[in-house]
Structure formats: structure tokens, C-alpha cells
Motif scaffolding. Sequence first.
Motif, PDB file in Angstrom:
ATOM      1  N   THR A   8      -9.229  12.011   5.534  1.00 42.88           N
ATOM      2  CA  THR A   8      -9.218  10.879   4.611  1.00 42.88           C
ATOM      3  C   THR A   8      -7.841  10.223   4.661  1.00 42.88           C
ATOM      4  O   THR A   8      -6.829  10.890   4.852  1.00 42.88           O
ATOM      5  N   HIS A   9      -7.827   8.914   4.509  1.00 42.89           N
ATOM      6  CA  HIS A   9      -6.588   8.139   4.497  1.00 42.89           C
ATOM      7  C   HIS A   9      -6.585   7.281   3.242  1.00 42.89           C
ATOM      8  O   HIS A   9      -7.487   6.469   3.028  1.00 42.89           O
ATOM      9  N   ARG A  10      -5.562   7.448   2.429  1.00 43.52           N
ATOM     10  CA  ARG A  10      -5.467   6.635   1.214  1.00 43.52           C
ATOM     11  C   ARG A  10      -5.076   5.196   1.549  1.00 43.52           C
ATOM     12  O   ARG A  10      -4.238   4.954   2.421  1.00 43.52           O
ATOM     13  N   ILE A  11      -5.697   4.248   0.840  1.00 44.42           N
ATOM     14  CA  ILE A  11      -5.332   2.842   0.963  1.00 44.42           C
ATOM     15  C   ILE A  11      -5.213   2.247  -0.434  1.00 44.42           C
ATOM     16  O   ILE A  11      -5.949   2.640  -1.347  1.00 44.42           O
ATOM     17  N   PHE A  12      -4.284   1.324  -0.593  1.00 41.81           N
ATOM     18  CA  PHE A  12      -4.109   0.679  -1.886  1.00 41.81           C
ATOM     19  C   PHE A  12      -5.087  -0.481  -1.997  1.00 41.81           C
ATOM     20  O   PHE A  12      -5.146  -1.344  -1.120  1.00 41.81           O
ATOM     21  N   VAL A  13      -5.864  -0.503  -3.083  1.00 45.53           N
ATOM     22  CA  VAL A  13      -6.829  -1.573  -3.340  1.00 45.53           C
ATOM     23  C   VAL A  13      -6.313  -2.393  -4.516  1.00 45.53           C
ATOM     24  O   VAL A  13      -6.270  -1.897  -5.654  1.00 45.53           O
ATOM     25  N   PRO A  14      -5.880  -3.629  -4.281  1.00 42.32           N
ATOM     26  CA  PRO A  14      -5.345  -4.435  -5.388  1.00 42.32           C
ATOM     27  C   PRO A  14      -6.439  -4.848  -6.360  1.00 42.32           C
ATOM     28  O   PRO A  14      -7.626  -4.860  -6.024  1.00 42.32           O
ATOM     29  N   ALA A  15      -6.028  -5.200  -7.555  1.00 41.69           N
ATOM     30  CA  ALA A  15      -6.971  -5.732  -8.539  1.00 41.69           C
ATOM     31  C   ALA A  15      -7.413  -7.129  -8.139  1.00 41.69           C
ATOM     32  O   ALA A  15      -6.704  -7.849  -7.427  1.00 41.69           O
ATOM     33  N   ALA A  30     -12.261  -4.017 -11.468  1.00 45.42           N
ATOM     34  CA  ALA A  30     -11.500  -2.767 -11.531  1.00 45.42           C
ATOM     35  C   ALA A  30      -9.998  -3.036 -11.453  1.00 45.42           C
ATOM     36  O   ALA A  30      -9.556  -3.990 -10.810  1.00 45.42           O
ATOM     37  N   PRO A  31      -9.194  -2.191 -12.080  1.00 43.41           N
ATOM     38  CA  PRO A  31      -7.749  -2.303 -11.909  1.00 43.41           C
ATOM     39  C   PRO A  31      -7.344  -1.852 -10.507  1.00 43.41           C
ATOM     40  O   PRO A  31      -8.138  -1.257  -9.766  1.00 43.41           O
ATOM     41  N   ALA A  32      -6.110  -2.142 -10.145  1.00 40.56           N
ATOM     42  CA  ALA A  32      -5.602  -1.678  -8.856  1.00 40.56           C
ATOM     43  C   ALA A  32      -5.599  -0.155  -8.803  1.00 40.56           C
ATOM     44  O   ALA A  32      -5.485   0.530  -9.827  1.00 40.56           O
ATOM     45  N   GLY A  33      -5.749   0.373  -7.608  1.00 39.88           N
ATOM     46  CA  GLY A  33      -5.727   1.822  -7.438  1.00 39.88           C
ATOM     47  C   GLY A  33      -5.905   2.180  -5.984  1.00 39.88           C
ATOM     48  O   GLY A  33      -5.947   1.310  -5.106  1.00 39.88           O
ATOM     49  N   TYR A  34      -6.036   3.476  -5.709  1.00 37.57           N
ATOM     50  CA  TYR A  34      -6.130   3.945  -4.332  1.00 37.57           C
ATOM     51  C   TYR A  34      -7.575   4.266  -3.966  1.00 37.57           C
ATOM     52  O   TYR A  34      -8.232   5.090  -4.598  1.00 37.57           O
ATOM     53  N   GLY A  35      -8.064   3.577  -2.947  1.00 31.78           N
ATOM     54  CA  GLY A  35      -9.323   3.919  -2.310  1.00 31.78           C
ATOM     55  C   GLY A  35      -9.051   4.806  -1.104  1.00 31.78           C
ATOM     56  O   GLY A  35      -7.951   5.344  -0.935  1.00 31.78           O
ATOM     57  N   SER A  36     -10.075   4.958  -0.249  1.00 35.55           N
ATOM     58  CA  SER A  36      -9.928   5.892   0.849  1.00 35.55           C
ATOM     59  C   SER A  36     -10.764   5.462   2.049  1.00 35.55           C
ATOM     60  O   SER A  36     -11.789   4.791   1.896  1.00 35.55           O
ATOM     61  N   VAL A  37     -10.311   5.841   3.231  1.00 36.10           N
ATOM     62  CA  VAL A  37     -11.074   5.690   4.460  1.00 36.10           C
ATOM     63  C   VAL A  37     -11.402   7.083   4.993  1.00 36.10           C
ATOM     64  O   VAL A  37     -10.511   7.923   5.152  1.00 36.10           O
ATOM     65  N   LEU A  38     -12.684   7.332   5.231  1.00 36.64           N
ATOM     66  CA  LEU A  38     -13.127   8.564   5.883  1.00 36.64           C
ATOM     67  C   LEU A  38     -13.084   8.338   7.390  1.00 36.64           C
ATOM     68  O   LEU A  38     -13.628   7.350   7.902  1.00 36.64           O
ATOM     69  N   ARG A  39     -12.443   9.254   8.115  1.00 30.27           N
ATOM     70  CA  ARG A  39     -12.282   9.123   9.565  1.00 30.27           C
ATOM     71  C   ARG A  39     -12.775  10.391  10.246  1.00 30.27           C
ATOM     72  O   ARG A  39     -12.327  11.490   9.926  1.00 30.27           O
ATOM     73  N   ILE A  40     -13.734  10.223  11.153  1.00 30.25           N
ATOM     74  CA  ILE A  40     -14.327  11.354  11.875  1.00 30.25           C
ATOM     75  C   ILE A  40     -13.952  11.236  13.353  1.00 30.25           C
ATOM     76  O   ILE A  40     -14.186  10.192  13.968  1.00 30.25           O
ATOM     77  N   GLY A 354      -2.345   0.828   7.217  1.00 28.70           N
ATOM     78  CA  GLY A 354      -1.358   1.600   7.954  1.00 28.70           C
ATOM     79  C   GLY A 354      -1.685   1.617   9.432  1.00 28.70           C
ATOM     80  O   GLY A 354      -2.811   1.336   9.856  1.00 28.70           O
ATOM     81  N   PRO A 355      -0.698   1.955  10.274  1.00 31.32           N
ATOM     82  CA  PRO A 355      -0.863   1.838  11.735  1.00 31.32           C
ATOM     83  C   PRO A 355      -1.951   2.730  12.312  1.00 31.32           C
ATOM     84  O   PRO A 355      -2.562   2.389  13.323  1.00 31.32           O
ATOM     85  N   GLU A 356      -2.233   3.886  11.690  1.00 28.24           N
ATOM     86  CA  GLU A 356      -3.202   4.814  12.264  1.00 28.24           C
ATOM     87  C   GLU A 356      -4.634   4.284  12.202  1.00 28.24           C
ATOM     88  O   GLU A 356      -5.518   4.798  12.898  1.00 28.24           O
ATOM     89  N   LEU A 357      -4.885   3.244  11.382  1.00 29.43           N
ATOM     90  CA  LEU A 357      -6.237   2.713  11.240  1.00 29.43           C
ATOM     91  C   LEU A 357      -6.377   1.274  11.736  1.00 29.43           C
ATOM     92  O   LEU A 357      -7.471   0.709  11.652  1.00 29.43           O
ATOM     93  N   GLN A 358      -5.329   0.697  12.255  1.00 29.79           N
ATOM     94  CA  GLN A 358      -5.370  -0.715  12.606  1.00 29.79           C
ATOM     95  C   GLN A 358      -6.412  -1.035  13.669  1.00 29.79           C
ATOM     96  O   GLN A 358      -7.018  -2.112  13.658  1.00 29.79           O
ATOM     97  N   ARG A 359      -6.676  -0.125  14.575  1.00 28.56           N
ATOM     98  CA  ARG A 359      -7.631  -0.445  15.644  1.00 28.56           C
ATOM     99  C   ARG A 359      -9.078  -0.494  15.142  1.00 28.56           C
ATOM    100  O   ARG A 359      -9.969  -0.936  15.869  1.00 28.56           O
TER     101      ARG A 359
END
Length: 365
Positions: A8-15, A30-40, A354-359
Motif C-alpha cells: 500500500t502507498h499513502r497518498i494525500f487527498v485534498p478536500a 470529505a475533509p482532506a486526508g490520506y487515501g491509499s493505492v494498492l499495488r500488486i 510520488g515517483p514510485e507510482l508515476q508510471r
Amino acid sequence: MKITSVETHRIFVPAANPPFAWRTGLGGSAPAGYGSVLRIGTDEGAEGVALFARPGAAVMLEDIVDRVFREELIGQDPLQREWLWHRIWELDRIQELPLPVLGLVDIALWDLAGRMNDRPVWQELGGFRTQIPAYASTATFATTEEFLDVADQCLELGYPAIKLHAWGDARKDAALCLALREHVGDDIPLMYDGSAGFDLPDAVYLGRALSDAGYLWYEEPMREFSISAYAQLARSVDVPLLVAETSDGAHMNSADFIRAGAATFGVRAGTTLRGGITGAMRTAHLADAFRLRAEVHGSDIPNHHLCMAISNTTYYESLVTSSTVVRERHVDAAGLVHAPTGPGIALPADLDYGPELQRFVEVAV
């Protein structure tokens, strides 16, 4: 090929800016907070991702991956999506996974398959169309006048149809729906979403107003626990019902709505609440067998792909949350959404991954 990593990779989700409201009792954006990307990831280098953008989702998903998903998925063949879809449902029996989490693994595996084959997922699913009209799906505005002004802007921007999310008051909502029909005339398709705000008597009252105004569909006026209540509603109103959006069980639960005669327009399909891509496609094929629609719910990229793959869906749902309307970036001046062209599913471009998910980020749609 075997799965070797589940991360999982945390990402900031703005309001939302500006913030917006839903009906009375549901609060708003929703207020701002951290969502996530699941990566397999796999031993052959193939990877797939799925986005869980809800603020606050990061901690929830990290816990579920650590406790449940990683142990289940490591060593499995990522192309055996049917088997893994069944396994997630088995795990849900004890874990009681949140509805949006049930489909995340499936979405990531479809993304992986599309990237392996260098094709968008809608083509992996067989493909049905390359464009579809979008309807403007409103947030809840303060007054009838504001709703009518938003409707005018939507039509001027090319949206061919409008769906209301109103206040959750049967009398006020009925008056608004009638006013909007009078305002736009008889030729514009209109829909209404009750966001589960009513009991059966109020749902019948509002449904009869929608029938009089010729609305295309009546969506989720009640919580979807009582199929009997929906069957009674279907017998009491002429406006067609679109049902089974938030009820658990994907196509299995949708089948009971259909069997009860409660799905007089159709059922909801979508990746977020219907068990990912696989659950949504099962729902769509079930509905098609009964000559019903399977309307795709939600305006994210996985559902963009679904709209191009499902034959019996009518529109793409495009959220309109500001009283100053701006077309969603996927919607053109004619109100059409076009098929994605990049491989897999892709992550939306408007978040910082972040750079690890840009592609994995969308580059062409």
C-alpha cells in the motif's frame, strides 16, 4: 507467473474546493486526508494498482493488507482473477470487509492484465463502445433557483441529461423535480437519486411526482435492506426504479431485486460497491438476461472503462458539485466521454502519488 508483493502507498487527498453538500443527514464533502493505492507485483515484473481515494482510507487498507490480503495473495497466479475474486468473498465471511475494499484486489489484477497485454481494460473485457453520453449528477444545492441555474449551465456545457441529489424532504424534493421538468421541457432526460432518505410512504409520494414529470429513473429512495419494500414501491409508482447500489452481495443481491420485480429500470453496476470489475460485469450480464439496464455508478477511471465494456448501460455519471459548473475533464463539449487509450486502468492524474507510482498515472484518455 506468481504474485510476489502486495503493498500500500499513502497518498494525500485534498478536500473538495469548494466544499459541497449532500441531503440532510448525510453531511457533505470529505475533509482532506490520506487515501491509499494498492499495488500488486509479480516475479515477472508485471504490476497492477487500484486506488482507494477516500480520505482516511490509508490506515484501514494497510490493516486489511497486513492481516488478510498479503498472506492470501502471495504465491498466487495473478491471471486467475475468478479464483481470487471468490477467495476475497470467502474471506469476507469472517472479515466483513468494507464494500469499497471488496473489489480493490480485482481492480488491481485487471489493471495488471491490461498492462501485460498493452491494452486498456475495457478492451480486455471485450469492448462494446468507444464513447458514451455523460449525465450531470448534482450535489445538493441550497435552493430551487440554484438547482435550476446549475441545470442551465450543465445543458449549455453539453450535458444531455441531469440527475438530482436533493434535500431528503419528500414534499420539497417533489416540488423541485416538478419545477426542473417545467424549466427544461419534456425532451431532457431527468433522473432523481434519493440517497436512501425515505421510508416507503414518502418514497411512494415522491415517486408519483416523478411519474407525473416523466423522469427516466428513480434511484435509491430507501435503504436497500428490504427488497419487499422496493417491490411494493415498484407496484405503487410508474417511474422506473434503479436499485441495488449499496446492498452487499454484488450480482447475488441484485438477482433478488430483479426476481422481486423491484428493478423496473435496472440495477446499479460499478467497481466501488459491486465487487470490482468482475462483480460489476457479472451484475451487468445478469441484468441483460432480464432485458434490464446496468447503470454504472461513479465517475472514476475504473468505471470509465466499465462504461465502454457494458452493453446495457446508458450513461457515464459525471459529478457536478459546484454552483459554477465546470465539465469533468473526461467529458467533451458534446457531452460525450471517450474510451481510454492507455494500458490497464490507470490512476487519475490530479493526485500526488510520488515517483514510485508515476508510471501508473493516466497519460491519455
